[in-house]
Design a protein around this motif. Structure first.
Motif, PDB file in Angstrom:
ATOM      1  N   SER A   1     -22.209 143.932  52.803  1.00 29.32           N
ATOM      2  CA  SER A   1     -21.765 145.224  52.952  1.00 29.32           C
ATOM      3  C   SER A   1     -20.332 145.024  53.703  1.00 29.32           C
ATOM      4  O   SER A   1     -19.473 145.781  53.233  1.00 29.32           O
ATOM      5  N   CYS A   2     -20.028 144.095  54.567  1.00 31.44           N
ATOM      6  CA  CYS A   2     -18.628 143.836  55.178  1.00 31.44           C
ATOM      7  C   CYS A   2     -17.790 143.362  54.260  1.00 31.44           C
ATOM      8  O   CYS A   2     -16.438 143.954  54.035  1.00 31.44           O
TER       9      CYS A   2
ATOM     10  N   PHE B   1     -26.082 142.422  55.548  1.00 32.80           N
ATOM     11  CA  PHE B   1     -24.823 142.856  56.215  1.00 32.80           C
ATOM     12  C   PHE B   1     -23.550 142.112  55.991  1.00 32.80           C
ATOM     13  O   PHE B   1     -22.312 142.858  56.023  1.00 32.80           O
ATOM     14  N   LEU B   2     -23.483 140.954  55.576  1.00 35.28           N
ATOM     15  CA  LEU B   2     -22.402 140.190  55.321  1.00 35.28           C
ATOM     16  C   LEU B   2     -21.833 140.858  53.852  1.00 35.28           C
ATOM     17  O   LEU B   2     -20.591 141.000  53.664  1.00 35.28           O
TER      18      LEU B   2
ATOM     19  N   PHE C   1     -16.685 146.372  52.067  1.00 32.12           N
ATOM     20  CA  PHE C   1     -16.073 147.536  52.733  1.00 32.12           C
ATOM     21  C   PHE C   1     -14.782 146.869  52.937  1.00 32.12           C
ATOM     22  O   PHE C   1     -13.670 147.703  52.937  1.00 32.12           O
ATOM     23  N   TYR C   2     -14.687 145.482  53.364  1.00 30.56           N
ATOM     24  CA  TYR C   2     -13.203 145.041  53.394  1.00 30.56           C
ATOM     25  C   TYR C   2     -12.398 145.161  52.202  1.00 30.56           C
ATOM     26  O   TYR C   2     -11.041 145.253  52.249  1.00 30.56           O
TER      27      TYR C   2
END
Length: 440
Positions: free
Chosen positions: A10-11, A7-8, A14-15
């Motif tokens: 992916s974040c 999840f991190l 994306f960022y």
């Protein structure tokens, strides 16, 4: 942490993608216009000076670019020495603080090798010092909270006041007020000063704006000294701010997760009444807004294992031989007795339960009988004299000597007809009946 890794990741992806798209939209048109402007200026110079060929102009520009890369001022007649004592101190500070503006860099092989070694030793030292400086600021906040609590201010108000003062002090002293100083001394705009403050304190350090390096400006004598102190204090404050900000985000995520969990199971389970537990500790005397919970990692687990091992103490009431000193550092659990040991204990219990009276005149004879009876028991124990055994099992065993009337003595004649010092004693057992399985 393993379940949060994807999840991190992916974040972060994306960022980065969003940031790249926005920077491309904002900066690419400016770069294209600057490129077109550079081409037009080169053409205008060639038209203005017909005797100057295009190859000569390219050679001049190459020389200028190389000189600028070496830190030489290419405009004006004033050349600033970038490697004097004062500028070398500034460069060393950019290494240990990991800012690295990039406007000055070592060009020799020896300078680059020393830069690597200097950074390996200086960066950890500077990080530890900045951490201690941040702890100093945190202690001042704790002292303020202690004073406010002693005056009767509630805990929530103390937390709010300390947090507000921490944020205001950092924002004013390190981000909002310094651009005004840079406007007056560097000739920058307020946005450029704010941009330089943030890029410097976050150790990004692009190097497009650097304070105190313009050769055409006469700076005050202590201007660069105060600029360095401002950078170090700003780094300490920003480290505390990022830690506090991350902790607030984590706590907010826990609260939201708990609320979603309660809303999901609102109709499934009946709410249980919450009992009000009295506060045995009373009102706290100090509030630490930087006391963040620490997650358990490898180092904390190892420290807990070591602390637990240091608390192990040996039993004081155990008599051990010198060859069994390992009991001082280990916990030895008591095991079941061996069959021989159990048999001896059962025999000793029979002797302890039996009662008899021994006359004073018969003590000498009783002692000899007792030695004869113990000879079979202790014959094997003499070989294990240094073995690890407990003395508490045989402590207090009493052997009852038979009375004189119950003993029949018979003398043995020597084969040569002389006297002998051996006497055979026959003990008549009356009340002391030992079971056959216990004997053998």
């Amino acid at each position: 942490m393993a379940d949060k890794g994807p999840f991190l990741t992916s974040c972060i992806i994306f960022y980065l993608s969003i940031g790249a798209a926005i920077f491309q939209i904002l900066e690419e048109p400016n770069w294209k216009s600057a490129r077109d402007k550079y081409r037009l200026q080169k053409e205008s110079i060639l038209k203005k000076y017909p005797c100057l060929a295009k190859e000569d102009l390219e050679e001049i520009l190459e020389i200028v670019s190389e000189a600028a890369g070496q830190g030489v001022t290419i405009t004006g007649d004033i050349h600033r020495n970038t490697w004097d004592w004062a500028n070398s101190v500034i460069f060393a500070s950019t290494i240990v603080t990991t800012i690295g503006f990039g406007n000055v860099a070592p060009k020799t092989k020896g300078g680059r090798v020393f830069c690597i070694l200097y950074g390996l030793c200086g960066i950890p030292l500077c990080l530890v010092w900045i951490s201690k400086l941040g702890s100093f600021f945190g202690d001042r906040a704790k002292r303020l909270s202690q004073v406010l609590i002693s005056k009767g201010v509630s805990v929530k108000k103390v937390q709010l006041i300390c947090t507000a003062l921490f944020l205001l002090w950092g924002l004013l002293a390190h981000l909002l007020l310094p651009p005004l100083v840079f406007m007056s001394l560097e000739g920058w705009s307020y946005l450029e000063g704010l941009y330089f403050s943030f890029i410097t304190l976050t150790t990004v350090g692009f190097g497009d704006y650097v304070a105190g390096v313009n050769p055409n400006i006469e700076y005050p004598r202590l201007y660069r000294v105060f600029a360095e102190l401002w950078i170090y204090m700003g780094l300490a404050w920003l480290s505390l701010f990022f830690s506090w900000n991350v902790n607030m985000v984590v706590e907010a995520h826990k609260v939201l997760k708990k609320r979603r969990h309660k809303h999901r199971h609102f109709y499934d389970e009946e709410p249980q009444p919450v009992e009000d537990k009295p506060n045995s500790d009373g009102k706290p005397t100090v509030i630490d807004i930087f006391d963040f919970p620490k997650d358990e990692d490898y180092s904390t687990v190892i420290k807990e294992i070591g602390a637990t091992a240091n608390k192990i103490k040996a039993a004081d009431n155990i008599n051990r031989s010198k060859s069994c000193s390992d009991i001082l550092t280990t916990n030895i659990q008591t095991l079941d007795h061996s069959p021989r040991h159990r048999r001896l204990i059962s025999i000793s219990e029979v002797f302890m339960n039996a009662k008899g009276v021994v006359n004073k005149d018969d003590q000498k004879e009783g002692s000899s009988v007792m030695q004869e009876s113990n000879r079979g028991v202790t014959a094997d124990d003499e070989e294990n004299k240094d073995s690890c055994s407990f003395d508490s099992e045989t402590h207090g065993i009493v052997f009852i000597a038979p009375i004189k009337d119950a003993t029949e003595e018979e003398s043995v004649q020597h084969p040569d007809g002389g006297d002998t010092r051996f006497t055979i004693s026959k003990v008549v057992e009356e009340d002391l009946l030992i079971e056959k399985d216990e004997k053998g």
